[in-house]
Scaffold this active site. Structure first.
Site, PDB file in Angstrom:
ATOM      1  N   LYS A  14      13.190  60.786  52.075  1.00  8.10           N
ATOM      2  CA  LYS A  14      12.857  59.993  50.876  1.00  8.10           C
ATOM      3  C   LYS A  14      11.437  60.303  50.385  1.00  8.10           C
ATOM      4  CE  LYS A  14      13.498  55.995  52.877  1.00  8.10           C
ATOM      5  NZ  LYS A  14      13.911  56.299  54.255  1.00  8.10           N
ATOM      6  N   ARG A  89      15.288  47.341  51.195  1.00  5.12           N
ATOM      7  CA  ARG A  89      15.823  47.636  52.526  1.00  5.12           C
ATOM      8  C   ARG A  89      16.697  46.505  53.052  1.00  5.12           C
ATOM      9  NH1 ARG A  89      11.534  51.596  53.978  1.00  5.12           N
ATOM     10  NH2 ARG A  89      12.068  52.603  55.921  1.00  5.12           N
ATOM     11  N   ARG A 128       7.515  64.967  63.082  1.00  6.13           N
ATOM     12  CA  ARG A 128       6.419  64.398  62.288  1.00  6.13           C
ATOM     13  C   ARG A 128       5.458  63.618  63.192  1.00  6.13           C
ATOM     14  NH1 ARG A 128       7.762  60.541  57.270  1.00  6.13           N
ATOM     15  NH2 ARG A 128       8.424  59.105  58.899  1.00  6.13           N
ATOM     16  N   ARG A 134       1.540  58.683  63.400  1.00  6.06           N
ATOM     17  CA  ARG A 134       2.301  57.445  63.184  1.00  6.06           C
ATOM     18  C   ARG A 134       2.966  57.022  64.485  1.00  6.06           C
ATOM     19  NH1 ARG A 134       5.988  57.453  57.810  1.00  6.06           N
ATOM     20  NH2 ARG A 134       7.042  55.887  59.086  1.00  6.06           N
ATOM     21  N   ARG A 146      14.745  51.770  64.655  1.00  7.74           N
ATOM     22  CA  ARG A 146      14.681  51.849  63.183  1.00  7.74           C
ATOM     23  C   ARG A 146      16.048  52.225  62.619  1.00  7.74           C
ATOM     24  NH1 ARG A 146       9.864  55.913  62.752  1.00  7.74           N
ATOM     25  NH2 ARG A 146      10.282  55.913  60.509  1.00  7.74           N
TER      26      ARG A 146
END
Ligand code: B4P
Length: 192
Positions: A14, A89, A128, A134, A146
């Site tokens: 996204k 969401r 990532r 993160r 998640r």
């Protein structure tokens, strides 16, 4: 105005595709994930509130998220449209979005979902996590949480817009460029 929701599970691309789509169509990019990370980086009260949820891979409560989104929309009322990335969401967020746009004589143009296999999502996020710092991308159990929150709380948002004839799916597997050309074709068709 043409308002688009870019939809999909964590790691579906996204944020990556939103950056390209806003360049192509002149839309304002609103990523609730980016807004929360900026608040966390500045250690604001909102950021401290969001941090506890994000670090566990949970959703930040709807009232906090909707209020932040509404403020952002009102900061930029005169744009050609909004590209919403990571919002809504939950179905409650979707209902709030429809209501707050209607109050401004606007509407959702379409929801476009990126379809990506689960193993690919996990690999992208772990990759990532090696460079982004993160914490929600570094631990596979948080990533799996998640994804499970996505299936339970977020996937119904697709059905909410599908029932209104506004939901579309694009194959999100392949190179960033391939996926961008599929998305652009879909947006061009919708804008006609
Ligand atoms: P987000 O920032 O929205 O996090 P995300 O879903 O992980 O990001 P995204 O899906 O955009 O990442 P991308 O695929 O582009 O949210 C973070 C957290 O904030 C949430 O877990 C939640 O706690 C909170 N939050 C945010 N919005 C909320 C809301 N509305 N309500 C409640 N809570 C909310 O990128 C992933 C990786 O894949 C990148 O490294 C990228 O380079 C790579 N990649 C992308 N496309 C690729 C491709 N085609 N091939 C290979 N790799 C690719």
């Amino acid at each position: 105005m043409f308002n688009v929701i870019l939809f999909g599970p964590p790691g579906s691309g996204k944020g990556t595709q939103a950056a390209r789509l806003v360049d192509q169509y002149g839309l304002l990019h609103i990523s609730t994930g980016d807004l929360f990370r900026a608040e966390m980086g500045n250690n604001t009260p909102l950021g401290r509130q969001a941090k506890d949820y994000i670090e566990k891979g949970e959703l930040v409560p709807d009232e906090v998220t909707v209020g932040m989104l509404e403020n952002r929309i009102d900061e930029f009322p005169n744009v050609p449209g909004y590209l919403l990335d990571g919002f809504p969401r939950t179905v409650a967020q979707a209902e709030a979005l429809v209501g707050l746009l209607r109050a401004r004589d606007q509407e959702v143009g379409a929801l476009i979902a990126l379809d990506v296999e689960e193993q690919e999502l996990i690999s992208r996020l772990l990759l990532r996590g090696q460079s982004s710092g993160r914490s929600d991308d570094q631990d596979e159990s948080i990533i799996r949480n998640r994804l499970s929150v996505y299936r339970q709380e977020t996937e119904p948002v697709y059905n909410f817009f599908n029932a209104r004839g506004q939901a579309f799916t694009v194959n999100g597997m392949g190179s960033v460029e391939e996926i961008f050309s599929r998305l652009s074709r879909q947006v061009d068709t919708l804008k006609k």
